[in-house]
Design an enzyme around this catalytic site. Structure first.
Site, short mmCIF file in Angstrom:
data_model
loop_
_atom_site.label_atom_id
_atom_site.label_comp_id
_atom_site.label_asym_id
_atom_site.label_seq_id
_atom_site.Cartn_x
_atom_site.Cartn_y
_atom_site.Cartn_z
N ARG A 76 0.83 -1.19 0.00
CA ARG A 76 0.00 0.00 0.00
C ARG A 76 0.87 1.25 0.00
NH1 ARG A 76 -1.77 0.89 4.35
NH2 ARG A 76 -1.00 -0.90 5.52
N TYR A 204 -1.81 -3.61 -6.61
CA TYR A 204 -1.46 -4.40 -5.44
C TYR A 204 -2.45 -4.30 -4.28
CZ TYR A 204 1.33 -7.16 -2.38
OH TYR A 204 1.75 -8.18 -1.57
N LYS A 213 -9.58 -2.60 2.12
CA LYS A 213 -9.32 -1.42 2.95
C LYS A 213 -10.16 -0.22 2.52
CE LYS A 213 -6.12 -3.80 4.95
NZ LYS A 213 -6.02 -4.21 6.32
N HIS A 233 -10.06 -2.46 11.96
CA HIS A 233 -8.96 -3.29 11.45
C HIS A 233 -8.66 -4.38 12.48
CE1 HIS A 233 -4.57 -3.33 9.69
NE2 HIS A 233 -5.34 -4.20 9.08
N SER A 255 -0.86 -3.30 10.46
CA SER A 255 -0.53 -4.19 9.35
C SER A 255 0.75 -4.97 9.63
CB SER A 255 -0.35 -3.37 8.08
OG SER A 255 -1.54 -2.64 7.83
N CYS A 257 1.36 -7.14 11.90
CA CYS A 257 1.70 -7.24 13.33
C CYS A 257 1.00 -8.41 14.02
CB CYS A 257 1.40 -5.93 14.05
SG CYS A 257 2.53 -4.60 13.57
N ASP A 282 -8.75 -9.85 9.55
CA ASP A 282 -8.27 -8.50 9.21
C ASP A 282 -9.27 -7.39 9.50
OD1 ASP A 282 -6.01 -7.02 8.09
OD2 ASP A 282 -7.31 -6.56 6.38
N ARG A 373 2.31 -12.16 -0.28
CA ARG A 373 1.05 -12.57 0.36
C ARG A 373 0.43 -13.78 -0.32
NH1 ARG A 373 -1.40 -8.75 4.35
NH2 ARG A 373 0.23 -7.19 4.61
P1 GTP Z 1 -2.01 -7.49 7.72
O1 GTP Z 1 -2.55 -8.56 6.84
O2 GTP Z 1 -0.94 -6.67 7.06
O3 GTP Z 1 -3.06 -6.62 8.31
O4 GTP Z 1 -1.16 -8.20 8.89
P2 GTP Z 1 -1.49 -9.12 10.15
O5 GTP Z 1 -1.71 -8.27 11.34
O6 GTP Z 1 -2.53 -10.13 9.83
O7 GTP Z 1 -0.07 -9.83 10.40
P3 GTP Z 1 0.35 -11.37 10.28
O8 GTP Z 1 -0.38 -12.25 11.25
O9 GTP Z 1 0.33 -11.78 8.87
O10 GTP Z 1 1.86 -11.29 10.80
C1 GTP Z 1 2.84 -10.49 10.18
C2 GTP Z 1 4.22 -10.99 10.53
O11 GTP Z 1 4.41 -11.05 11.95
C3 GTP Z 1 4.49 -12.39 10.01
O12 GTP Z 1 5.79 -12.44 9.49
C4 GTP Z 1 4.36 -13.26 11.22
O13 GTP Z 1 5.13 -14.43 11.12
C5 GTP Z 1 4.84 -12.34 12.35
N1 GTP Z 1 4.18 -12.67 13.64
C6 GTP Z 1 2.86 -12.91 13.84
N2 GTP Z 1 2.60 -13.22 15.13
C7 GTP Z 1 3.79 -13.16 15.77
C8 GTP Z 1 4.18 -13.39 17.14
O14 GTP Z 1 3.38 -13.69 18.02
N3 GTP Z 1 5.50 -13.20 17.42
C9 GTP Z 1 6.42 -12.87 16.46
N4 GTP Z 1 7.69 -12.73 16.83
N5 GTP Z 1 6.09 -12.66 15.17
C10 GTP Z 1 4.79 -12.80 14.82
C1 SPV Z 2 -2.69 -4.43 5.49
O1 SPV Z 2 -1.75 -3.79 4.98
O2 SPV Z 2 -3.15 -4.13 6.62
C2 SPV Z 2 -3.26 -5.58 4.79
C3 SPV Z 2 -2.81 -5.86 3.43
O3 SPV Z 2 -4.12 -6.28 5.34
S1 SPV Z 2 -3.51 -4.82 2.22
O4 SPV Z 2 -4.70 -5.50 1.70
O5 SPV Z 2 -2.52 -4.64 1.17
O6 SPV Z 2 -3.90 -3.57 2.81
MN MN Z 3 -4.66 -5.46 7.38
#
Ligand code: GTP
Ligand code: SPV
Ligand code: MN
Length: 586
Positions: A76, A204, A213, A233, A255, A257, A282, A373
């Site tokens: 984004r 993207y 979003k 979110h 995002s 996290c 999400d 992704r």
């Molecule tokens: P968006 O789709 O961008 O909104 O992200 P999200 O909040 O769904 O994040 P996601 O669960 O995909 O995690 C993002 C990154 O953080 C990945 O590389 C995970 O492996 C890492 N991660 C997730 N949970 C943990 C955790 O509890 N500890 C650590 N160290 N890393 C984590």
């Molecule tokens: C984020 O960035 O929080 C996502 C991926 O969940 S996107 O759809 O690219 O915004």
């Molecule tokens: Mn997101």
């Protein structure tokens, strides 16, 4: 002008808009998407033929594909994302503002002739369970077949949506064109008052899949303010205890996290009998139920999840979810046409990286883009909640805020009240990630993990949160978590992933009035011995739960500066909470 095919609708508003857009963008053909398998097969075949998709190993990744986006279009672009309200005040200091007149002057011309030589797809979709009163339809017009394929997974797309829209003018209109993919002619504009989105110059993720979003957060947050509900979110999960009761929670982390990972978590072996049900990973749309509780639905039908870091160890459920029928974007390709990314396991001796270049373990750059992704249907998740399609949603007992903080924020703390919880959410800070372009690892304020996604002035958004609380007779308890605290050696202090269940158990205990807590200046942390650490070795829980008053005093100073940016729109209640914490810190 292309020959107009017999449109599958008589809806005058929709037909007029499609005609207007076609006249301006001048596509070669118009295709109305019906969401059928036959259509999906046809669009996929076209993308395989023109190289937009690469077919993956039919045994290891059946019916799955790799897409490589343009190298300058991998996340984004927040600096090119605009809220187009009449006044800058309505947009607020955390968003980029463009007046509707300026958007028409600057951005509308980029759509002129943009679809020449291309197909214009009309993609009707529903955000939310098909029969839910909380669901909202939209129509995305796009010249990207990749967007069509993704929208088919991420939303209830096609005939079902067109039926829901009927003759109504009440649907979100999203116009998307790849344009020339130049960042110089890229903009993602939102017109909350017109329930309208324009996105040009990017193919993207959140820039282009407009149901996600742009609609389900930016437009929907403004709609929720007007109509008394919330678009957040947040993941939604159900924590089932060995006794069989289920506690539903929402969690807002910025995002990349950890939302997808928490929502799909598998309990460690030492925590037998506990399990997590995935409702969403999400986005949550939340309404006040007749029972005075907050009820949440997941507006999406699929996951657009971060690939790097996903493995059988960290997230076995995600690995099982993406075994088939998945689209991978910007991951690495192995010689046997299977996929690979950092964190999946040992890399093979040779890969083709996300840019299409040769890669070996000796290469210094990552093989998969850090924001690569997968797109996959939520129903494929082995722990998909049976309530995912429930038109009423699920009742939320706890809201978790969190971020990536190497220091300062403890593993978990509980807010003192709803109002204090809104302050905790409003002051969330987190290190930036690869999910958006720009520097990574810089701490910034990201209120409720909504900074990039709030469709109006965030000061007013905080007021909306407070107002929702006054209408809830049983408001959820509010918590703050941080899985990312680091020790002096720079390593994470907490194992995270499945072990986060231990924290969720304490949260459930607090909701039920069972678990004990100790008061600190910033809120309540688990009393000694209250987190079940069975089977965990070498974890210093005192260090993880420590609240360092000196660190927090400088944190408070940062929060004051942040609130000051709003020039008075932050509700007084939140400043009161801030000064309360400051006073308790001494
Ligand atoms: P968006 O789709 O961008 O909104 O992200 P999200 O909040 O769904 O994040 P996601 O669960 O995909 O995690 C993002 C990154 O953080 C990945 O590389 C995970 O492996 C890492 N991660 C997730 N949970 C943990 C955790 O509890 N500890 C650590 N160290 N890393 C984590
Ligand atoms: C984020 O960035 O929080 C996502 C991926 O969940 S996107 O759809 O690219 O915004
Ligand atoms: Mn997101």
């Amino acid at each position: 002008m292309p020959q107009e095919p017999s449109a599958p609708t008589q809806n005058p508003t929709l037909l007029a808009w499609v005609r207007e857009v076609a006249a301006h963008t001048q596509p070669d053909r118009i295709v109305w998407c019906d969401g059928s398998q036959e259509e999906a097969d046809r669009v996929t075949a076209e993308m395989l033929a023109d190289g937009t998709l690469i077919a993956l190993n039919a045994e290891k990744n059946p019916n799955s594909y790799l897409h490589r986006s343009h190298k300058s279009d991998v996340a984004r672009t927040e600096h090119l994302t605009f809220i187009c309200t009449e006044t800058a005040l309505a947009c607020g200091p955390t968003n980029n503002w463009k007046s509707p007149a300026d958007a028409r002057k600057d951005v509308w011309p980029w759509f002129e002739g943009a679809m020449r030589g291309r197909t214009m797809y009309v993609v009707p979709y529903i955000m939310g369970p098909t029969t839910s009163p909380y669901s909202r339809p939209g129509v995305e017009i796009t010249d990207s077949a990749y967007v069509v394929a993704n929208m088919r997974i991420m939303t209830r797309m096609g005939k079902v949506a067109l039926e829901r829209i009927g003759d109504s003018a009440d649907f979100v209109r999203g116009l998307h064109s790849l344009g020339d993919l130049s960042p110089d002619r890229r903009a993602i504009c939102h017109f909350p008052q017109d329930r309208l989105i324009w996105s040009v110059g990017s193919g993207y993720g959140g820039n282009a899949l407009l149901g996600k979003k742009c609609h389900a957060l930016r437009i929907a947050s403004a709609q929720g303010r007007d109509e008394g509900w919330m678009a957040e979110h947040m993941l939604i999960l159900g924590l089932e205890s060995p006794e069989g009761d289920i506690t539903y929670m929402g969690a807002a982390f910025p995002s990349a996290c950890g939302k997808t990972n928490l929502a799909m978590m598998v309990a460690p072996l030492t925590q037998q009998g506990w399990r997590v049900w995935t409702v969403g990973d999400d986005i949550a749309w939340m309404h006040i139920g007749e029972d005075g509780q907050l009820w949440a639905v997941n507006p999406e039908a699929g996951f657009f999840g971060v690939a790097p870091g996903t493995s059988l160890r960290t997230n076995p459920n995600a690995i099982r979810t993406i075994e088939k029928n998945a689209i991978f974007t910007n991951v690495a390709l192995a010689d046997d046409n299977s996929v690979w990314w950092e964190g999946l396991g040992d890399p093979p001796a040779h890969l083709v990286d996300w840019k299409g270049d040769d890669w070996t373990p000796a290469s210094t750059a990552p093989a998969a883009h850090p924001n690569s992704r997968f797109t996959v249907a939520a129903a494929q998740c082995p722990q998909a909640s049976p309530r995912m399609e429930d038109p009423r949603g699920v009742p939320i007992s706890a809201i978790l805020f969190g971020g990536r903080r190497a220091r300062v924020a403890p593993l978990v703390f509980e807010a003192r009240s709803w109002q204090h919880g809104v302050y905790v959410g409003a002051t969330v800070a987190s290190e930036t990630t690869a999910a958006a372009t720009g520097a990574v690892g810089v701490v910034r304020r990201d209120p409720m993990a909504m900074r990039p996604f709030c469709g109006y002035n965030m000061g007013d958004y905080f007021s909306h949160w407070l107002k929702m609380g006054t209408k809830l007779t049983k408001p959820p308890k509010v918590f703050h978590v941080n899985w990312f605290r680091k020790g002096a050696d720079g390593k994470f202090l907490w194992p995270g992933y499945g072990d986060n269940l231990r924290v969720l158990r304490w949260v459930r205990g607090r909701v039920r009035g069972e678990a004990k807590a100790r008061e600190t200046a910033i809120g309540f942390v688990p009393e000694h011995g209250e987190l079940d650490l069975t089977g965990l070795e070498g974890v210093d829980v005192d260090d993880l739960l420590a609240v360092d008053n000196a660190e927090w005093r400088s944190e408070i100073a940062g929060q004051r500066e942040f609130f000051a940016e709003f020039g008075g729109t932050v509700p007084a209640e939140l400043s009161l909470e801030l000064e309360g914490v400051a006073a308790r810190l001494g």
